[in-house]
Design a protein around this motif. Structure first.
Motif, PDB file in Angstrom:
ATOM      1  N   LEU A  71       0.830  -1.205   0.000  1.00 32.37           N
ATOM      2  CA  LEU A  71       0.000   0.000   0.000  1.00 32.37           C
ATOM      3  C   LEU A  71       0.868   1.260   0.000  1.00 32.37           C
ATOM      4  N   LEU A  72       1.843   1.282   0.902  1.00 33.91           N
ATOM      5  CA  LEU A  72       2.721   2.447   1.032  1.00 33.91           C
ATOM      6  C   LEU A  72       4.109   1.985   1.404  1.00 33.91           C
ATOM      7  N   LYS A  73       5.094   2.790   1.063  1.00 35.79           N
ATOM      8  CA  LYS A  73       6.443   2.499   1.509  1.00 35.79           C
ATOM      9  C   LYS A  73       7.195   3.814   1.684  1.00 35.79           C
ATOM     10  N   SER A  74       8.162   3.814   2.563  1.00 37.83           N
ATOM     11  CA  SER A  74       8.949   5.023   2.772  1.00 37.83           C
ATOM     12  C   SER A  74      10.272   4.698   3.426  1.00 37.83           C
ATOM     13  N   PHE A  75      11.261   5.480   3.107  1.00 40.55           N
ATOM     14  CA  PHE A  75      12.531   5.418   3.822  1.00 40.55           C
ATOM     15  C   PHE A  75      13.075   6.809   4.115  1.00 40.55           C
ATOM     16  N   THR A  76      12.280   7.820   3.757  1.00 46.21           N
ATOM     17  CA  THR A  76      12.720   9.198   3.954  1.00 46.21           C
ATOM     18  C   THR A  76      12.089   9.779   5.207  1.00 46.21           C
ATOM     19  N   ASP A  77      12.907  10.270   6.074  1.00 45.40           N
ATOM     20  CA  ASP A  77      12.436  10.823   7.343  1.00 45.40           C
ATOM     21  C   ASP A  77      11.569  12.058   7.110  1.00 45.40           C
ATOM     22  N   ASN A  78      10.460  12.097   7.800  1.00 44.53           N
ATOM     23  CA  ASN A  78       9.552  13.254   7.813  1.00 44.53           C
ATOM     24  C   ASN A  78       8.952  13.602   6.452  1.00 44.53           C
ATOM     25  N   LYS A  79       8.918  12.673   5.561  1.00 48.01           N
ATOM     26  CA  LYS A  79       8.297  12.894   4.261  1.00 48.01           C
ATOM     27  C   LYS A  79       7.015  12.083   4.149  1.00 48.01           C
ATOM     28  N   ARG A  80       5.921  12.755   3.837  1.00 44.96           N
ATOM     29  CA  ARG A  80       4.623  12.096   3.707  1.00 44.96           C
ATOM     30  C   ARG A  80       4.562  11.325   2.395  1.00 44.96           C
ATOM     31  N   THR A  81       4.090  10.098   2.486  1.00 46.94           N
ATOM     32  CA  THR A  81       3.909   9.296   1.297  1.00 46.94           C
ATOM     33  C   THR A  81       2.431   8.928   1.194  1.00 46.94           C
ATOM     34  N   GLU A  82       1.886   8.970  -0.029  1.00 48.72           N
ATOM     35  CA  GLU A  82       0.451   8.769  -0.200  1.00 48.72           C
ATOM     36  C   GLU A  82       0.162   7.770  -1.309  1.00 48.72           C
ATOM     37  N   HIS A  83      -0.940   7.049  -1.132  1.00 51.34           N
ATOM     38  CA  HIS A  83      -1.380   6.142  -2.187  1.00 51.34           C
ATOM     39  C   HIS A  83      -2.813   5.738  -1.903  1.00 51.34           C
ATOM     40  N   GLN A  84      -3.648   5.834  -2.905  1.00 56.16           N
ATOM     41  CA  GLN A  84      -5.046   5.395  -2.814  1.00 56.16           C
ATOM     42  C   GLN A  84      -5.763   6.008  -1.613  1.00 56.16           C
ATOM     43  N   GLY A  85      -5.484   7.263  -1.347  1.00 50.78           N
ATOM     44  CA  GLY A  85      -6.175   7.954  -0.263  1.00 50.78           C
ATOM     45  C   GLY A  85      -5.546   7.769   1.100  1.00 50.78           C
ATOM     46  N   PHE A  86      -4.648   6.810   1.223  1.00 50.31           N
ATOM     47  CA  PHE A  86      -3.945   6.584   2.486  1.00 50.31           C
ATOM     48  C   PHE A  86      -2.634   7.372   2.485  1.00 50.31           C
ATOM     49  N   HIS A  87      -2.194   7.735   3.649  1.00 48.55           N
ATOM     50  CA  HIS A  87      -0.904   8.401   3.755  1.00 48.55           C
ATOM     51  C   HIS A  87      -0.226   8.013   5.062  1.00 48.55           C
ATOM     52  N   ALA A  88       1.083   8.139   5.037  1.00 49.77           N
ATOM     53  CA  ALA A  88       1.889   7.840   6.224  1.00 49.77           C
ATOM     54  C   ALA A  88       3.171   8.642   6.132  1.00 49.77           C
ATOM     55  N   THR A  89       3.713   8.983   7.284  1.00 48.99           N
ATOM     56  CA  THR A  89       4.974   9.709   7.345  1.00 48.99           C
ATOM     57  C   THR A  89       5.913   8.977   8.273  1.00 48.99           C
TER      58      THR A  89
END
Lengths: 116, 114
Positions: free
Chosen positions: B48-66
Protein backbone atom coordinates in the motif's frame (compact mmCIF):
# COMPACT_ATOMS: atom_id res chain seq x y z
CA UNK A 1 2.46 -6.50 -14.93
CA UNK A 2 4.35 -8.40 -12.31
CA UNK A 3 2.57 -11.44 -10.92
CA UNK A 4 3.52 -14.21 -8.56
CA UNK A 5 1.77 -17.55 -8.65
CA UNK A 6 1.91 -20.19 -5.99
CA UNK A 7 0.92 -23.82 -6.26
CA UNK A 8 -0.91 -25.48 -4.72
CA UNK A 9 -3.21 -22.91 -3.14
CA UNK A 10 -4.34 -25.32 -0.50
CA UNK A 11 -3.12 -28.73 0.57
CA UNK A 12 -3.61 -31.28 3.29
CA UNK A 13 -0.97 -33.73 4.36
CA UNK A 14 -0.67 -36.40 6.99
CA UNK A 15 1.49 -35.75 10.00
CA UNK A 16 5.07 -36.88 9.31
CA UNK A 17 4.80 -36.62 5.54
CA UNK A 18 6.32 -33.97 3.29
CA UNK A 19 4.80 -31.37 1.07
CA UNK A 20 6.34 -29.35 -1.76
CA UNK A 21 5.11 -25.93 -2.79
CA UNK A 22 6.02 -23.83 -5.79
CA UNK A 23 6.38 -20.15 -6.57
CA UNK A 24 6.40 -18.75 -10.08
CA UNK A 25 7.21 -15.16 -11.04
CA UNK A 26 5.55 -13.95 -14.24
CA UNK A 27 6.33 -10.74 -16.05
CA UNK A 28 9.56 -10.00 -14.24
CA UNK A 29 12.82 -11.58 -13.18
CA UNK A 30 12.82 -12.60 -9.56
CA UNK A 31 16.39 -12.15 -8.46
CA UNK A 32 15.46 -13.06 -4.93
CA UNK A 33 12.62 -14.94 -3.32
CA UNK A 34 11.61 -14.83 0.31
CA UNK A 35 9.45 -17.53 1.90
CA UNK A 36 7.24 -16.56 4.81
CA UNK A 37 4.90 -18.50 7.04
CA UNK A 38 1.80 -17.18 8.73
CA UNK A 39 0.80 -19.57 11.47
CA UNK A 40 -2.76 -19.43 12.82
CA UNK A 41 -3.39 -16.23 14.81
CA UNK A 42 0.14 -15.01 14.10
CA UNK A 43 1.88 -12.63 11.76
CA UNK A 44 4.20 -13.52 8.92
CA UNK A 45 7.59 -14.94 9.80
CA UNK A 46 10.45 -15.05 7.36
CA UNK A 47 11.65 -18.60 6.79
CA UNK A 48 14.46 -17.98 4.34
CA UNK A 49 15.72 -15.65 1.68
CA UNK A 50 16.93 -17.13 -1.58
CA UNK A 51 18.96 -15.09 -4.07
CA UNK A 52 20.00 -16.53 -7.40
CA UNK A 53 23.69 -17.43 -7.40
CA UNK A 54 23.97 -17.00 -3.66
CA UNK A 55 23.53 -19.28 -0.69
CA UNK A 56 20.05 -19.49 0.79
CA UNK A 57 19.84 -17.73 4.16
CA UNK A 58 17.57 -19.27 6.76
CA UNK A 59 16.19 -17.39 9.71
CA UNK A 60 16.53 -18.55 13.27
CA UNK A 61 14.17 -21.44 14.03
CA UNK A 62 14.08 -22.51 10.38
CA UNK A 63 16.57 -24.89 8.79
CA UNK A 64 17.43 -26.25 5.40
CA UNK A 65 16.93 -29.74 6.78
CA UNK A 66 13.29 -28.93 7.50
CA UNK A 67 12.51 -26.47 4.70
CA UNK A 68 14.77 -27.20 1.71
CA UNK A 69 14.47 -24.57 -0.99
CA UNK A 70 15.32 -24.68 -4.67
CA UNK A 71 15.74 -21.50 -6.72
CA UNK A 72 17.10 -22.68 -10.07
CA UNK A 73 16.30 -19.64 -12.20
CA UNK A 74 14.86 -16.13 -12.21
CA UNK A 75 11.26 -17.22 -12.42
CA UNK A 76 10.86 -20.23 -10.17
CA UNK A 77 11.39 -21.29 -6.60
CA UNK A 78 10.13 -24.23 -4.60
CA UNK A 79 10.15 -25.11 -0.94
CA UNK A 80 9.41 -28.41 0.74
CA UNK A 81 8.10 -28.85 4.25
CA UNK A 82 9.68 -32.10 5.40
CA UNK A 83 8.06 -34.24 8.08
CA UNK A 84 5.21 -31.83 8.55
CA UNK A 85 3.56 -31.67 11.93
CA UNK A 86 0.74 -29.68 13.43
CA UNK A 87 2.94 -26.66 14.14
CA UNK A 88 3.78 -26.40 10.44
CA UNK A 89 0.24 -25.57 9.42
CA UNK A 90 -0.44 -22.13 8.12
CA UNK A 91 -0.20 -19.95 5.06
CA UNK A 92 3.12 -20.02 3.23
CA UNK A 93 3.81 -16.89 1.22
CA UNK A 94 6.35 -16.42 -1.50
CA UNK A 95 7.63 -12.87 -1.97
CA UNK A 96 9.65 -12.16 -5.09
CA UNK A 97 11.79 -9.13 -5.71
CA UNK A 98 12.29 -7.80 -9.18
CA UNK A 99 15.73 -7.10 -10.61
CA UNK A 100 16.38 -3.38 -10.32
CA UNK A 101 13.42 -2.73 -8.01
CA UNK A 102 15.20 -2.60 -4.71
CA UNK A 103 12.29 -1.91 -2.45
CA UNK A 104 9.35 -3.72 -3.99
CA UNK A 105 8.34 -7.24 -3.18
CA UNK A 106 5.47 -9.00 -4.94
CA UNK A 107 3.62 -11.62 -2.96
CA UNK A 108 1.91 -14.69 -4.29
CA UNK A 109 -1.52 -15.79 -3.01
CA UNK A 110 0.06 -18.30 -0.68
CA UNK A 111 -0.15 -22.03 -0.13
CA UNK A 112 -2.31 -22.97 2.82
CA UNK A 113 -1.06 -26.11 4.53
CA UNK A 114 -3.23 -28.18 6.80
CA UNK A 115 -1.63 -31.05 8.68
CA UNK A 116 -3.75 -33.91 9.95
CA UNK B 1 16.33 -8.02 16.73
CA UNK B 2 14.05 -5.84 14.67
CA UNK B 3 10.40 -5.62 15.67
CA UNK B 4 7.20 -3.87 14.62
CA UNK B 5 4.26 -3.05 16.88
CA UNK B 6 0.87 -2.13 15.50
CA UNK B 7 -2.49 -1.05 16.88
CA UNK B 8 -3.66 -4.26 18.37
CA UNK B 9 -6.53 -6.37 17.12
CA UNK B 10 -9.61 -4.87 15.59
CA UNK B 11 -10.40 -1.28 14.69
CA UNK B 12 -14.01 -0.54 13.81
CA UNK B 13 -15.16 2.65 12.15
CA UNK B 14 -18.20 4.17 10.61
CA UNK B 15 -17.83 5.06 6.96
CA UNK B 16 -16.62 8.61 6.49
CA UNK B 17 -14.65 8.82 9.71
CA UNK B 18 -10.86 9.18 9.68
CA UNK B 19 -8.60 6.15 9.88
CA UNK B 20 -5.50 5.97 12.05
CA UNK B 21 -3.58 2.73 12.44
CA UNK B 22 -0.49 2.99 14.59
CA UNK B 23 2.85 1.47 13.78
CA UNK B 24 6.06 1.79 15.75
CA UNK B 25 9.24 -0.11 15.23
CA UNK B 26 12.59 -1.01 16.69
CA UNK B 27 15.62 -1.59 14.53
CA UNK B 28 19.37 -1.48 14.66
CA UNK B 29 19.47 0.04 11.21
CA UNK B 30 19.75 3.81 10.92
CA UNK B 31 17.95 3.92 7.55
CA UNK B 32 15.09 1.45 7.72
CA UNK B 33 12.47 0.97 5.05
CA UNK B 34 8.89 0.95 6.30
CA UNK B 35 5.94 -0.55 4.49
CA UNK B 36 2.22 -0.87 4.87
CA UNK B 37 0.62 -3.93 3.29
CA UNK B 38 -3.11 -4.54 2.96
CA UNK B 39 -4.56 -8.03 2.83
CA UNK B 40 -8.16 -8.56 1.82
CA UNK B 41 -9.95 -11.78 2.61
CA UNK B 42 -8.48 -14.77 0.77
CA UNK B 43 -5.91 -12.62 -0.98
CA UNK B 44 -2.19 -12.15 -0.52
CA UNK B 45 -0.76 -8.97 1.04
CA UNK B 46 -0.51 -6.08 -1.37
CA UNK B 47 1.86 -3.16 -0.95
CA UNK B 48 0.00 0.00 0.00
CA UNK B 49 2.72 2.45 1.03
CA UNK B 50 6.44 2.50 1.51
CA UNK B 51 8.95 5.02 2.77
CA UNK B 52 12.53 5.42 3.82
CA UNK B 53 12.72 9.20 3.95
CA UNK B 54 12.44 10.82 7.34
CA UNK B 55 9.55 13.25 7.81
CA UNK B 56 8.30 12.89 4.26
CA UNK B 57 4.62 12.10 3.71
CA UNK B 58 3.91 9.30 1.30
CA UNK B 59 0.45 8.77 -0.20
CA UNK B 60 -1.38 6.14 -2.19
CA UNK B 61 -5.05 5.40 -2.81
CA UNK B 62 -6.18 7.95 -0.26
CA UNK B 63 -3.94 6.58 2.49
CA UNK B 64 -0.90 8.40 3.75
CA UNK B 65 1.89 7.84 6.22
CA UNK B 66 4.97 9.71 7.35
CA UNK B 67 8.10 8.03 8.60
CA UNK B 68 9.28 9.71 11.79
CA UNK B 69 12.63 8.35 12.83
CA UNK B 70 12.64 10.46 15.99
CA UNK B 71 9.67 8.52 17.31
CA UNK B 72 10.24 5.33 15.28
CA UNK B 73 6.75 5.56 13.88
CA UNK B 74 4.99 5.06 10.56
CA UNK B 75 1.28 5.50 11.30
CA UNK B 76 -1.24 4.87 8.53
CA UNK B 77 -3.95 7.46 8.03
CA UNK B 78 -6.87 8.20 5.78
CA UNK B 79 -9.18 11.16 6.05
CA UNK B 80 -12.40 9.29 5.30
CA UNK B 81 -12.91 5.54 5.65
CA UNK B 82 -14.75 3.58 2.97
CA UNK B 83 -16.44 0.22 3.24
CA UNK B 84 -13.89 -1.21 0.80
CA UNK B 85 -11.07 -0.32 3.21
CA UNK B 86 -12.12 -3.20 5.44
CA UNK B 87 -9.12 -5.51 5.45
CA UNK B 88 -6.11 -6.67 7.43
CA UNK B 89 -3.28 -4.15 7.50
CA UNK B 90 0.33 -5.01 8.17
CA UNK B 91 3.14 -2.63 8.94
CA UNK B 92 6.50 -4.06 7.98
CA UNK B 93 10.12 -3.09 8.33
CA UNK B 94 13.21 -3.82 6.33
CA UNK B 95 16.61 -2.87 7.57
CA UNK B 96 18.17 -3.16 4.16
CA UNK B 97 17.74 -1.28 0.93
CA UNK B 98 16.60 -4.47 -0.75
CA UNK B 99 13.38 -4.49 1.22
CA UNK B 100 13.35 -8.20 0.85
CA UNK B 101 13.74 -9.38 4.39
CA UNK B 102 10.61 -8.01 5.99
CA UNK B 103 9.69 -8.03 9.64
CA UNK B 104 5.92 -7.81 9.95
CA UNK B 105 3.82 -6.40 12.73
CA UNK B 106 1.03 -8.54 14.10
CA UNK B 107 -1.55 -6.97 11.82
CA UNK B 108 -4.57 -4.76 12.46
CA UNK B 109 -8.03 -5.64 11.23
CA UNK B 110 -9.95 -2.63 10.02
CA UNK B 111 -13.71 -2.99 9.70
CA UNK B 112 -15.72 -0.13 8.25
CA UNK B 113 -19.47 -0.03 8.74
CA UNK B 114 -22.25 2.04 7.24
Amino acid sequence: GALVYQYPRRTICKSGTSMRMECQAVGFQATSVAWYRQSPQKTFELIALSTVNSAIKYEQNFTQEKFPISHPNLSFSSMTVLNAYLEDRGLYLCGARERGRQDTQYFGPGTRLLVL
Amino acid sequence: GDSVTQTEGLVTLTEGLPVMLNCTYQTIYSNPFLFWYVQHLNESPRLLLKSFTDNKRTEHQGFHATLHKSSSSFHLQKSSAQLSDSALYYCALSGTSSGQKLVFGQGTILKVYL
